[in-house]
Enzyme design. Sequence first.
Site, PDB file in Angstrom:
ATOM      1  N   ASP A  18       0.903  -0.833  -0.192  1.00 52.40           N
ATOM      2  CA  ASP A  18       0.011  -0.149  -0.215  1.00 52.40           C
ATOM      3  C   ASP A  18       0.995   1.003  -0.072  1.00 52.40           C
ATOM      4  O   ASP A  18       1.819   0.784   0.315  1.00 52.40           O
ATOM      5  CB  ASP A  18      -0.929   0.399   1.273  1.00 52.40           C
ATOM      6  CG  ASP A  18      -2.407   1.128   1.064  1.00 52.40           C
ATOM      7  OD1 ASP A  18      -2.225   1.542   0.269  1.00 52.40           O
ATOM      8  OD2 ASP A  18      -2.679   1.698   1.903  1.00 52.40           O
ATOM      9  N   GLY A  19       0.314   2.225  -0.359  1.00 50.06           N
ATOM     10  CA  GLY A  19       0.839   3.587  -0.628  1.00 50.06           C
ATOM     11  C   GLY A  19       1.570   3.863  -1.872  1.00 50.06           C
ATOM     12  O   GLY A  19       2.469   5.157  -1.517  1.00 50.06           O
ATOM     13  N   GLY A  21       0.186   5.525  -4.553  1.00 55.95           N
ATOM     14  CA  GLY A  21      -1.017   6.071  -4.711  1.00 55.95           C
ATOM     15  C   GLY A  21       0.243   7.718  -3.888  1.00 55.95           C
ATOM     16  O   GLY A  21       0.220   8.879  -4.563  1.00 55.95           O
ATOM     17  N   ARG A  22      -0.215   7.886  -2.295  1.00 54.75           N
ATOM     18  CA  ARG A  22       0.576   8.763  -1.547  1.00 54.75           C
ATOM     19  C   ARG A  22       2.343   9.185  -2.397  1.00 54.75           C
ATOM     20  O   ARG A  22       2.673  10.227  -1.878  1.00 54.75           O
ATOM     21  CB  ARG A  22       0.135   8.213  -0.219  1.00 54.75           C
ATOM     22  CG  ARG A  22      -0.847   8.336   0.200  1.00 54.75           C
ATOM     23  CD  ARG A  22      -1.325   8.241   1.517  1.00 54.75           C
ATOM     24  NE  ARG A  22      -1.428   6.584   1.258  1.00 54.75           N
ATOM     25  CZ  ARG A  22      -1.888   5.679   1.682  1.00 54.75           C
ATOM     26  NH1 ARG A  22      -1.155   5.577   3.382  1.00 54.75           N
ATOM     27  NH2 ARG A  22      -1.978   4.567   1.775  1.00 54.75           N
ATOM     28  N   TRP A  23       2.162   8.187  -2.057  1.00 59.03           N
ATOM     29  CA  TRP A  23       4.330   8.230  -2.957  1.00 59.03           C
ATOM     30  C   TRP A  23       4.806   9.339  -3.865  1.00 59.03           C
ATOM     31  O   TRP A  23       4.721   9.495  -3.851  1.00 59.03           O
ATOM     32  CB  TRP A  23       4.830   6.900  -2.881  1.00 59.03           C
ATOM     33  CG  TRP A  23       6.042   6.625  -3.122  1.00 59.03           C
ATOM     34  CD1 TRP A  23       7.405   6.359  -2.859  1.00 59.03           C
ATOM     35  CD2 TRP A  23       6.594   7.488  -4.943  1.00 59.03           C
ATOM     36  NE1 TRP A  23       8.659   6.804  -3.509  1.00 59.03           N
ATOM     37  CE2 TRP A  23       7.741   6.713  -4.317  1.00 59.03           C
ATOM     38  CE3 TRP A  23       6.496   7.101  -5.616  1.00 59.03           C
ATOM     39  CZ2 TRP A  23       9.240   6.883  -5.632  1.00 59.03           C
ATOM     40  CZ3 TRP A  23       7.155   7.627  -7.104  1.00 59.03           C
ATOM     41  CH2 TRP A  23       8.786   7.861  -7.149  1.00 59.03           C
ATOM     42  N   ARG A  31      -0.310   8.865  -9.980  1.00 54.70           N
ATOM     43  CA  ARG A  31      -0.037   7.784  -9.232  1.00 54.70           C
ATOM     44  C   ARG A  31       0.112   6.534  -9.851  1.00 54.70           C
ATOM     45  O   ARG A  31       0.253   5.156  -8.935  1.00 54.70           O
ATOM     46  CB  ARG A  31      -2.078   7.287  -9.055  1.00 54.70           C
ATOM     47  CG  ARG A  31      -2.305   8.259  -7.952  1.00 54.70           C
ATOM     48  CD  ARG A  31      -4.027   8.292  -7.280  1.00 54.70           C
ATOM     49  NE  ARG A  31      -4.502   7.141  -7.325  1.00 54.70           N
ATOM     50  CZ  ARG A  31      -4.137   6.165  -6.368  1.00 54.70           C
ATOM     51  NH1 ARG A  31      -3.986   7.394  -4.834  1.00 54.70           N
ATOM     52  NH2 ARG A  31      -4.608   5.123  -5.957  1.00 54.70           N
ATOM     53  N   SER A  63      -7.383  -5.309  -5.171  1.00 52.30           N
ATOM     54  CA  SER A  63      -8.606  -6.092  -4.351  1.00 52.30           C
ATOM     55  C   SER A  63      -9.363  -6.061  -5.777  1.00 52.30           C
ATOM     56  O   SER A  63     -10.315  -5.266  -6.323  1.00 52.30           O
ATOM     57  CB  SER A  63      -8.630  -5.515  -3.126  1.00 52.30           C
ATOM     58  OG  SER A  63      -9.134  -4.505  -3.686  1.00 52.30           O
ATOM     59  N   GLU A  65     -12.438  -4.569  -4.241  1.00 51.78           N
ATOM     60  CA  GLU A  65     -12.282  -3.355  -4.296  1.00 51.78           C
ATOM     61  C   GLU A  65     -11.279  -2.102  -5.082  1.00 51.78           C
ATOM     62  O   GLU A  65     -12.643  -1.051  -5.010  1.00 51.78           O
ATOM     63  CB  GLU A  65     -12.500  -2.641  -2.828  1.00 51.78           C
ATOM     64  CG  GLU A  65     -13.438  -3.386  -1.618  1.00 51.78           C
ATOM     65  CD  GLU A  65     -13.102  -4.949  -1.469  1.00 51.78           C
ATOM     66  OE1 GLU A  65     -12.193  -5.595  -1.823  1.00 51.78           O
ATOM     67  OE2 GLU A  65     -14.033  -6.025  -1.194  1.00 51.78           O
ATOM     68  N   ASN A  66     -10.619  -2.699  -5.312  1.00 57.58           N
ATOM     69  CA  ASN A  66     -10.240  -1.662  -6.222  1.00 57.58           C
ATOM     70  C   ASN A  66     -10.767  -1.538  -7.944  1.00 57.58           C
ATOM     71  O   ASN A  66     -10.551  -1.207  -8.486  1.00 57.58           O
ATOM     72  CB  ASN A  66      -8.721  -2.218  -6.552  1.00 57.58           C
ATOM     73  CG  ASN A  66      -7.971  -2.010  -5.167  1.00 57.58           C
ATOM     74  OD1 ASN A  66      -7.153  -2.502  -4.974  1.00 57.58           O
ATOM     75  ND2 ASN A  66      -8.452  -0.703  -5.071  1.00 57.58           N
ATOM     76  N   TRP A  67     -12.017  -2.715  -7.507  1.00 57.89           N
ATOM     77  CA  TRP A  67     -12.333  -2.135  -8.822  1.00 57.89           C
ATOM     78  C   TRP A  67     -12.887  -0.721  -9.156  1.00 57.89           C
ATOM     79  O   TRP A  67     -13.358  -0.454 -10.361  1.00 57.89           O
ATOM     80  CB  TRP A  67     -13.648  -3.648  -9.588  1.00 57.89           C
ATOM     81  CG  TRP A  67     -13.293  -4.614  -9.749  1.00 57.89           C
ATOM     82  CD1 TRP A  67     -13.230  -5.351  -8.607  1.00 57.89           C
ATOM     83  CD2 TRP A  67     -12.489  -4.525 -11.160  1.00 57.89           C
ATOM     84  NE1 TRP A  67     -12.065  -6.539  -9.560  1.00 57.89           N
ATOM     85  CE2 TRP A  67     -11.865  -6.436 -11.076  1.00 57.89           C
ATOM     86  CE3 TRP A  67     -11.876  -4.014 -12.434  1.00 57.89           C
ATOM     87  CZ2 TRP A  67     -10.990  -6.600 -12.041  1.00 57.89           C
ATOM     88  CZ3 TRP A  67     -11.008  -4.727 -12.964  1.00 57.89           C
ATOM     89  CH2 TRP A  67     -10.069  -6.098 -13.012  1.00 57.89           C
TER      90      TRP A  67
HETATM   91  C1  IPE Z   1      -5.961  -2.967  -0.384  1.00 59.20           C
HETATM   92  O1  IPE Z   1      -5.499  -1.757   0.023  1.00 59.20           O
HETATM   93  C2  IPE Z   1      -5.215  -3.294  -1.276  1.00 59.20           C
HETATM   94  C3  IPE Z   1      -4.851  -3.703  -2.252  1.00 59.20           C
HETATM   95  C4  IPE Z   1      -2.581  -3.682  -1.174  1.00 59.20           C
HETATM   96  C5  IPE Z   1      -4.439  -4.913  -3.353  1.00 59.20           C
HETATM   97  P1  IPE Z   1      -6.118  -0.528  -0.587  1.00 59.20           P
HETATM   98  O2  IPE Z   1      -5.388   0.933  -0.687  1.00 59.20           O
HETATM   99  O3  IPE Z   1      -7.061  -0.651  -1.787  1.00 59.20           O
HETATM  100  O4  IPE Z   1      -6.734  -0.009   0.802  1.00 59.20           O
HETATM  101  P2  IPE Z   1      -7.966   0.684   1.577  1.00 59.20           P
HETATM  102  O5  IPE Z   1      -9.146   0.687   0.779  1.00 59.20           O
HETATM  103  O6  IPE Z   1      -7.599   1.832   1.468  1.00 59.20           O
HETATM  104  O7  IPE Z   1      -8.071   0.384   3.083  1.00 59.20           O
HETATM  105  C1  IPE Z   2      -1.249   0.115  -3.529  1.00 59.19           C
HETATM  106  O1  IPE Z   2      -1.318   1.416  -3.462  1.00 59.19           O
HETATM  107  C2  IPE Z   2      -1.798  -0.669  -4.408  1.00 59.19           C
HETATM  108  C3  IPE Z   2      -2.916  -0.989  -4.578  1.00 59.19           C
HETATM  109  C4  IPE Z   2      -4.324  -0.711  -4.009  1.00 59.19           C
HETATM  110  C5  IPE Z   2      -2.757  -1.257  -6.092  1.00 59.19           C
HETATM  111  P1  IPE Z   2      -2.513   2.181  -3.759  1.00 59.19           P
HETATM  112  O2  IPE Z   2      -2.692   2.789  -4.281  1.00 59.19           O
HETATM  113  O3  IPE Z   2      -3.651   2.188  -2.409  1.00 59.19           O
HETATM  114  O4  IPE Z   2      -1.924   3.825  -2.806  1.00 59.19           O
HETATM  115  P2  IPE Z   2      -2.315   5.053  -1.426  1.00 59.19           P
HETATM  116  O5  IPE Z   2      -3.008   3.777  -0.603  1.00 59.19           O
HETATM  117  O6  IPE Z   2      -3.948   5.769  -2.674  1.00 59.19           O
HETATM  118  O7  IPE Z   2      -1.698   5.871  -1.475  1.00 59.19           O
HETATM  119 MG    MG Z   3      -4.015   2.161  -0.539  1.00 60.29          MG
END
Ligand code: IPE
Ligand code: IPE
Ligand code: MG
Length: 246
Positions: A18-19, A21-23, A31, A63, A65-67
């Site tokens: 995770d992270g 996007g923030r990076w 992103r 995930s 939910e990522n859809w």
């Molecule tokens: C969880 O990360 C899914 C993956 C790392 C692929 P998210 O960034 O989507 O999680 P939430 O929704 O913020 O909890």
């Molecule tokens: C994790 O990074 C990668 C995926 C969930 C695919 P994020 O995209 O969730 O990054 P943040 O949480 O927005 O920083």
């Molecule tokens: Mg995330």
Amino acid sequence: MRTLQPEKLPRHLAIIMDGNGRWAKERMLRRIVGHRKGVETVRTVVEESSRLGIRYLTLFAFSSENWLRPKTEVRALMSLLKRYIKMEISRMMQNNIRFNIIGNRDDLPPDVNREVDAAIARTAGNSGMTLTLALSYGGRQEIIRAAGLLAADLAAGRVAQAAVDEALFDGYLFTAGMPEPDFLIRTSGEMRISNFLLWQLAYAELYFTEVNWPDFSKAELHKALCDFQARERRFGRTSDQLHKGN
Ligand code: IPE
Ligand code: IPE
Ligand code: MG
């Protein structure tokens, strides 16, 4: 780097990456640039885990939910994923890594599924670390699916009610045949499970770090593993019982 005890490594390491996007945001970048950089971390962590002798590495890559993310980001992630799998096959072969995925494959674009199939087939004979990507994966969805499959077997008389136990249920999950994760790492400071391996993480040691995934280095991995090695896994027993063996 602190020294690791090879006999006390997790058998199955699971990571919520995770992270990204923030990076990217912190650097005023798009992103997707963070996701690309995250792929480099995947390479580092896969190779180092395999070199250390970890048997199973499971990475949460996308995930269920990522859809819900913007279509452009979903499309970019799918294309990155496809390229990653295609590019990495030769390296997996070099490192004797077996590739596997868990999640709802029906949701994935056909071109991604083709690369997945190719990687699974090419690496099927490898005997080193099993690398599992969780793609379109959700823990609750997995449990519901398993319950449905079990219900069908019960109804058809293929399984007897009295035979239903944890081990049997485990066999209906995507992770059938794999040991459950003993260690879970989540990067970027979020302290939640986000629907990852809900059943399998029942007794995993959890580790959260503020470091964003693109910055998660070999040294960070070692730091996490050292932390794991200092934990006492009691599984409900008392500390005295573990030390005196009573
Ligand atoms: C969880 O990360 C899914 C993956 C790392 C692929 P998210 O960034 O989507 O999680 P939430 O929704 O913020 O909890
Ligand atoms: C994790 O990074 C990668 C995926 C969930 C695919 P994020 O995209 O969730 O990054 P943040 O949480 O927005 O920083
Ligand atoms: Mg995330």
